[in-house]
Design a protein around this motif. Sequence first.
Motif, short mmCIF file in Angstrom:
data_model
loop_
_atom_site.label_atom_id
_atom_site.label_comp_id
_atom_site.label_asym_id
_atom_site.label_seq_id
_atom_site.Cartn_x
_atom_site.Cartn_y
_atom_site.Cartn_z
N LEU A 149 6.47 35.82 -31.08
CA LEU A 149 7.55 36.17 -30.16
C LEU A 149 7.93 37.64 -30.36
O LEU A 149 8.10 38.09 -31.49
N PRO A 158 11.33 35.89 -19.34
CA PRO A 158 10.65 35.01 -20.29
C PRO A 158 9.75 35.77 -21.26
O PRO A 158 9.12 36.78 -20.92
N THR A 160 6.86 34.79 -24.62
CA THR A 160 6.07 33.66 -25.11
C THR A 160 5.66 33.84 -26.56
O THR A 160 5.56 34.95 -27.08
N GLU A 161 5.43 32.70 -27.22
CA GLU A 161 4.78 32.66 -28.52
C GLU A 161 3.99 31.36 -28.61
O GLU A 161 4.28 30.39 -27.90
N THR A 162 3.00 31.33 -29.48
CA THR A 162 2.21 30.11 -29.71
C THR A 162 2.17 29.82 -31.20
O THR A 162 1.75 30.66 -32.00
N HIS A 185 2.84 25.95 -27.49
CA HIS A 185 3.08 27.15 -26.68
C HIS A 185 4.51 27.11 -26.17
O HIS A 185 4.92 26.17 -25.49
N ARG A 186 5.29 28.14 -26.50
CA ARG A 186 6.70 28.17 -26.16
C ARG A 186 7.03 29.39 -25.29
O ARG A 186 6.53 30.47 -25.52
N ILE A 187 7.87 29.15 -24.29
CA ILE A 187 8.38 30.23 -23.46
C ILE A 187 9.89 30.31 -23.67
O ILE A 187 10.61 29.34 -23.42
N THR A 189 13.52 32.02 -22.73
CA THR A 189 14.27 32.79 -21.75
C THR A 189 15.71 32.89 -22.21
O THR A 189 16.42 31.88 -22.29
N ARG A 211 14.14 27.03 -23.79
CA ARG A 211 12.88 27.03 -24.51
C ARG A 211 11.97 25.98 -23.87
O ARG A 211 12.20 24.78 -23.97
N ARG A 213 8.40 24.15 -23.70
CA ARG A 213 7.34 23.89 -24.66
C ARG A 213 6.18 23.12 -24.03
O ARG A 213 6.39 22.10 -23.37
#
Length: 257
Positions: A149, A158, A160-162, A185-187, A189, A211, A213
């Motif tokens: 992130l 938004p 993102t991170e994984t 996988h997360r977004i 905002t 969040r 997912r």
Amino acid sequence: MNKQILCSMLGLLLSTPCYAASLDVHGEIKVNGKTVISDTGAVEIDSLGERAILIEDYLESTNVELELEVSYFYEYNNKQVKGFATETYYANGDYQYSEELEDGSQSLFTETLTSEGYDLETSGVRVWSEEPEHWSCSGSGTLKFEPKLPSTLLKSSPATETRIVSEVEICSDGTEQQERLNNDHRIFTYLGKTTYSYGELNFEDCILVLRQRNHRHSQGIRTNNEFVKYCKDVGFVEIHSMGRRYKATSISVAGNP
């Protein structure tokens, strides 16, 4: 600097749409006389007010022990069974999850941090038949982020991170060694600032985050939206997810138990 982040930032500051193409800037960027991006590409967070935050200030803290509780209904064999769960996040990074269903079924999961990742233990009893079934597993796991992130979150933009989790377990019920790789996988905002109170503790600097997912595991992909409240130097204190509300029931801050 990431072109999409820069474009989103300029759109927030100027209140106009920004369509990312190619932008080459030499020197700092100012809006109304205030530097918002330095000549090295660093974001001047203070100049953005509540329109941007440094997310690492709000994520899990090393000086806080946090306990959250939730009650819910579990669907099994065409009937709903009420359940109750407690999550505990320890200041040293360890984690524990305990669950109990109204039929007497119980489970306990713990993670203990190590230099290589973490050790895990799971155990419980299932009361889904005439004879209760006891089980336990132990193993180890690793966690890494690809991508991680970004440090700065812009309001309504938004990011993102994984999370890539790899675990190995051996269970007592006769099953062989199990390996699984979970990609989470997360977004994120950032929606805005808020506050949070618990007992005599009052946290004035908190944020609300959507969040989203997409959780890939051995049985497929699960998708869910979570509204998460984080407080600065504490971590998350409340989660609304899939009809469940996880709410902090115990917060212990170093120097203020």
